[in-house]
Design a protein around this motif. Structure first.
Motif, PDB file in Angstrom:
ATOM      1  N   ILE A  92      -1.740  49.724  49.227  1.00 30.77           N
ATOM      2  CA  ILE A  92      -3.145  50.151  49.234  1.00 30.77           C
ATOM      3  C   ILE A  92      -4.005  49.155  48.464  1.00 30.77           C
ATOM      4  O   ILE A  92      -5.106  48.802  48.903  1.00 30.77           O
ATOM      5  CB  ILE A  92      -3.281  51.578  48.665  1.00 30.77           C
ATOM      6  CG1 ILE A  92      -2.652  52.579  49.633  1.00 30.77           C
ATOM      7  CG2 ILE A  92      -4.736  51.930  48.379  1.00 30.77           C
ATOM      8  CD1 ILE A  92      -2.536  53.983  49.078  1.00 30.77           C
ATOM      9  N   GLU A  93      -3.501  48.693  47.326  1.00 32.89           N
ATOM     10  CA  GLU A  93      -4.245  47.696  46.540  1.00 32.89           C
ATOM     11  C   GLU A  93      -4.437  46.407  47.344  1.00 32.89           C
ATOM     12  O   GLU A  93      -5.525  45.826  47.352  1.00 32.89           O
ATOM     13  CB  GLU A  93      -3.485  47.414  45.250  1.00 32.89           C
ATOM     14  CG  GLU A  93      -4.164  46.425  44.332  1.00 32.89           C
ATOM     15  CD  GLU A  93      -3.362  46.151  43.071  1.00 32.89           C
ATOM     16  OE1 GLU A  93      -3.786  45.278  42.296  1.00 32.89           O
ATOM     17  OE2 GLU A  93      -2.311  46.796  42.871  1.00 32.89           O
ATOM     18  N   HIS A  94      -3.392  45.970  48.032  1.00 31.10           N
ATOM     19  CA  HIS A  94      -3.470  44.752  48.842  1.00 31.10           C
ATOM     20  C   HIS A  94      -4.476  44.921  49.982  1.00 31.10           C
ATOM     21  O   HIS A  94      -5.286  44.024  50.244  1.00 31.10           O
ATOM     22  CB  HIS A  94      -2.083  44.400  49.389  1.00 31.10           C
ATOM     23  CG  HIS A  94      -2.079  43.225  50.295  1.00 31.10           C
ATOM     24  ND1 HIS A  94      -2.277  41.941  49.842  1.00 31.10           N
ATOM     25  CD2 HIS A  94      -1.918  43.130  51.646  1.00 31.10           C
ATOM     26  CE1 HIS A  94      -2.238  41.106  50.869  1.00 31.10           C
ATOM     27  NE2 HIS A  94      -2.009  41.809  51.965  1.00 31.10           N
ATOM     28  N   LEU A  95      -4.440  46.067  50.663  1.00 28.79           N
ATOM     29  CA  LEU A  95      -5.385  46.316  51.747  1.00 28.79           C
ATOM     30  C   LEU A  95      -6.815  46.403  51.239  1.00 28.79           C
ATOM     31  O   LEU A  95      -7.740  45.905  51.890  1.00 28.79           O
ATOM     32  CB  LEU A  95      -5.009  47.609  52.473  1.00 28.79           C
ATOM     33  CG  LEU A  95      -3.746  47.559  53.325  1.00 28.79           C
ATOM     34  CD1 LEU A  95      -3.421  48.943  53.868  1.00 28.79           C
ATOM     35  CD2 LEU A  95      -3.898  46.565  54.451  1.00 28.79           C
ATOM     36  N   THR A  96      -7.003  47.013  50.084  1.00 31.58           N
ATOM     37  CA  THR A  96      -8.339  47.106  49.503  1.00 31.58           C
ATOM     38  C   THR A  96      -8.892  45.728  49.178  1.00 31.58           C
ATOM     39  O   THR A  96     -10.056  45.429  49.472  1.00 31.58           O
ATOM     40  CB  THR A  96      -8.301  47.983  48.236  1.00 31.58           C
ATOM     41  OG1 THR A  96      -7.746  49.244  48.564  1.00 31.58           O
ATOM     42  CG2 THR A  96      -9.687  48.175  47.658  1.00 31.58           C
ATOM     43  N   LYS A  97      -8.063  44.874  48.587  1.00 24.21           N
ATOM     44  CA  LYS A  97      -8.499  43.505  48.277  1.00 24.21           C
ATOM     45  C   LYS A  97      -8.822  42.736  49.545  1.00 24.21           C
ATOM     46  O   LYS A  97      -9.796  41.984  49.606  1.00 24.21           O
ATOM     47  CB  LYS A  97      -7.427  42.779  47.472  1.00 24.21           C
ATOM     48  CG  LYS A  97      -7.351  43.206  46.030  1.00 24.21           C
ATOM     49  CD  LYS A  97      -6.295  42.413  45.289  1.00 24.21           C
ATOM     50  CE  LYS A  97      -6.190  42.857  43.862  1.00 24.21           C
ATOM     51  NZ  LYS A  97      -5.150  42.125  43.114  1.00 24.21           N
ATOM     52  N   ALA A  98      -7.998  42.923  50.578  1.00 27.83           N
ATOM     53  CA  ALA A  98      -8.247  42.221  51.842  1.00 27.83           C
ATOM     54  C   ALA A  98      -9.547  42.688  52.498  1.00 27.83           C
ATOM     55  O   ALA A  98     -10.314  41.873  53.025  1.00 27.83           O
ATOM     56  CB  ALA A  98      -7.076  42.443  52.805  1.00 27.83           C
ATOM     57  N   LEU A  99      -9.809  43.989  52.452  1.00 24.02           N
ATOM     58  CA  LEU A  99     -11.045  44.509  53.026  1.00 24.02           C
ATOM     59  C   LEU A  99     -12.268  44.052  52.240  1.00 24.02           C
ATOM     60  O   LEU A  99     -13.316  43.733  52.811  1.00 24.02           O
ATOM     61  CB  LEU A  99     -11.007  46.025  53.119  1.00 24.02           C
ATOM     62  CG  LEU A  99     -10.086  46.614  54.176  1.00 24.02           C
ATOM     63  CD1 LEU A  99      -9.998  48.117  54.047  1.00 24.02           C
ATOM     64  CD2 LEU A  99     -10.582  46.219  55.565  1.00 24.02           C
ATOM     65  N   ARG A 100     -12.143  44.006  50.913  1.00 23.62           N
ATOM     66  CA  ARG A 100     -13.264  43.523  50.087  1.00 23.62           C
ATOM     67  C   ARG A 100     -13.555  42.059  50.396  1.00 23.62           C
ATOM     68  O   ARG A 100     -14.710  41.642  50.477  1.00 23.62           O
ATOM     69  CB  ARG A 100     -12.943  43.686  48.606  1.00 23.62           C
ATOM     70  CG  ARG A 100     -13.105  45.096  48.122  1.00 23.62           C
ATOM     71  CD  ARG A 100     -12.865  45.162  46.632  1.00 23.62           C
ATOM     72  NE  ARG A 100     -12.850  46.537  46.190  1.00 23.62           N
ATOM     73  CZ  ARG A 100     -12.280  46.948  45.087  1.00 23.62           C
ATOM     74  NH1 ARG A 100     -11.689  46.085  44.283  1.00 23.62           N
ATOM     75  NH2 ARG A 100     -12.298  48.221  44.758  1.00 23.62           N
ATOM     76  N   ALA A 101     -12.514  41.272  50.541  1.00 20.44           N
ATOM     77  CA  ALA A 101     -12.689  39.847  50.822  1.00 20.44           C
ATOM     78  C   ALA A 101     -13.295  39.651  52.216  1.00 20.44           C
ATOM     79  O   ALA A 101     -14.111  38.743  52.428  1.00 20.44           O
ATOM     80  CB  ALA A 101     -11.361  39.122  50.720  1.00 20.44           C
ATOM     81  N   LYS A 102     -12.918  40.481  53.142  1.00 20.79           N
ATOM     82  CA  LYS A 102     -13.408  40.356  54.523  1.00 20.79           C
ATOM     83  C   LYS A 102     -14.889  40.724  54.630  1.00 20.79           C
ATOM     84  O   LYS A 102     -15.645  40.061  55.333  1.00 20.79           O
ATOM     85  CB  LYS A 102     -12.581  41.236  55.449  1.00 20.79           C
ATOM     86  CG  LYS A 102     -12.962  41.126  56.905  1.00 20.79           C
ATOM     87  CD  LYS A 102     -12.067  41.969  57.762  1.00 20.79           C
ATOM     88  CE  LYS A 102     -12.466  41.816  59.216  1.00 20.79           C
ATOM     89  NZ  LYS A 102     -11.618  42.612  60.101  1.00 20.79           N
ATOM     90  N   PHE A 103     -15.288  41.770  53.938  1.00 21.53           N
ATOM     91  CA  PHE A 103     -16.668  42.240  54.046  1.00 21.53           C
ATOM     92  C   PHE A 103     -17.570  41.745  52.925  1.00 21.53           C
ATOM     93  O   PHE A 103     -18.714  42.164  52.820  1.00 21.53           O
ATOM     94  CB  PHE A 103     -16.700  43.782  54.092  1.00 21.53           C
ATOM     95  CG  PHE A 103     -16.081  44.325  55.347  1.00 21.53           C
ATOM     96  CD1 PHE A 103     -16.664  44.101  56.572  1.00 21.53           C
ATOM     97  CD2 PHE A 103     -14.895  45.038  55.298  1.00 21.53           C
ATOM     98  CE1 PHE A 103     -16.105  44.596  57.731  1.00 21.53           C
ATOM     99  CE2 PHE A 103     -14.321  45.550  56.439  1.00 21.53           C
ATOM    100  CZ  PHE A 103     -14.932  45.325  57.671  1.00 21.53           C
ATOM    101  N   LYS A 104     -17.084  40.854  52.122  1.00 22.83           N
ATOM    102  CA  LYS A 104     -17.903  40.301  51.033  1.00 22.83           C
ATOM    103  C   LYS A 104     -18.864  39.282  51.628  1.00 22.83           C
ATOM    104  O   LYS A 104     -18.461  38.402  52.378  1.00 22.83           O
ATOM    105  CB  LYS A 104     -17.006  39.656  49.981  1.00 22.83           C
ATOM    106  CG  LYS A 104     -17.728  39.297  48.732  1.00 22.83           C
ATOM    107  CD  LYS A 104     -16.750  38.808  47.696  1.00 22.83           C
ATOM    108  CE  LYS A 104     -17.462  38.617  46.373  1.00 22.83           C
ATOM    109  NZ  LYS A 104     -16.549  38.174  45.346  1.00 22.83           N
ATOM    110  N   PRO A 105     -20.162  39.395  51.309  1.00 21.05           N
ATOM    111  CA  PRO A 105     -21.142  38.459  51.905  1.00 21.05           C
ATOM    112  C   PRO A 105     -21.048  37.057  51.362  1.00 21.05           C
ATOM    113  O   PRO A 105     -20.537  36.674  50.434  1.00 21.05           O
ATOM    114  CB  PRO A 105     -22.489  39.060  51.534  1.00 21.05           C
ATOM    115  CG  PRO A 105     -22.254  40.107  50.514  1.00 21.05           C
ATOM    116  CD  PRO A 105     -20.788  40.397  50.494  1.00 21.05           C
TER     117      PRO A 105
END
Length: 151
Positions: free
Chosen positions: A138-151
Motif C-alpha cells: 500500500i505504501e509503494h502504491l501510494t508513493k507511485a500514485l503521488r509521483a504520477k499525479f504530482k504536477p
C-alpha cells in the motif's frame, strides 16, 4: 575475551541478540501497529470461523434440544414477529435455528481464552508474513500514485 564482555554488558541492542520470546517483544516494539492489526484480524477470524462451523455442525447432526417444545415455540414466535417487522420470512414454530445460533455463540464465547491464546501465538507470524507485506504494498502504491499525479 574483551569482545564477549562488551557484548554481555552492552546496552546497545545491535550488539545483543535477543533470544526466546524477547525476539517477539523487539519486533512488537519496532512495528506495534502491524502486531496490533495482526492480533485484531486473528481474533476476529478465530471468532467468525468457529461460529459458522459450530452452527453448521449442529444443523447437520441435529442434536436433541434440551428445551421443552413450548419454550422453543414461544421463542420462535417472538423472533417471527421481529422477522416479519424487518421483512424476512417466518420460521417454523418448531425450528431449531435459534437454538443452534445461540449454542454456537455460547460455544465461541466459552472458547475465548483458547482463541485469545491462539491469536497471541500467531500474531508475530501474521504480522511478518501478512500485515507488513500488505502495508508495504500500500505504501509503494501510494508513493507511485503521488509521483504520477504530482504536477
Amino acid at each position: 575475551m574483551r569482545h564477549l564482555l562488551r557484548r554481555a554488558f552492552s546496552t546497545n541492542s545491535s550488539l545483543q541478540k535477543a533470544r526466546g520470546w524477547r525476539t517477539y517483544v523487539d519486533r512488537f516494539r519496532d512495528r506495534p501497529a502491524s502486531h496490533i492489526t495482526a492480533f485484531a484480524v486473528l481474533h476476529e477470524i478465530t471468532a467468525i470461523a468457529p461460529l459458522f462451523a459450530v452452527y453448521y455442525a449442529l444443523s447437520y447432526y441435529q442434536p436433541p434440544t434440551i428445551f421443552p417444545i413450548r419454550v422453543l415455540e414461544e421463542g420462535n414466535r417472538y423472533i417471527n414477529k421481529l422477522r416479519e417487522y424487518v421483512g424476512l420470512e417466518q420460521l417454523d414454530p418448531e425450528s431449531p435455528v435459534l437454538v443452534h445460533l445461540a449454542t454456537s455463540y455460547a460455544i465461541v464465547k466459552v472458547a475465548a481464552p483458547v482463541r485469545i491464546a491462539a491469536s497471541l501465538a500467531l500474531t508475530p507470524w501474521m504480522a511478518k508474513w501478512c500485515v507488513v507485506p500488505v502495508a508495504k504494498t500500500i505504501e509503494h502504491l501510494t508513493k507511485a500514485l503521488r509521483a504520477k499525479f504530482k504536477p
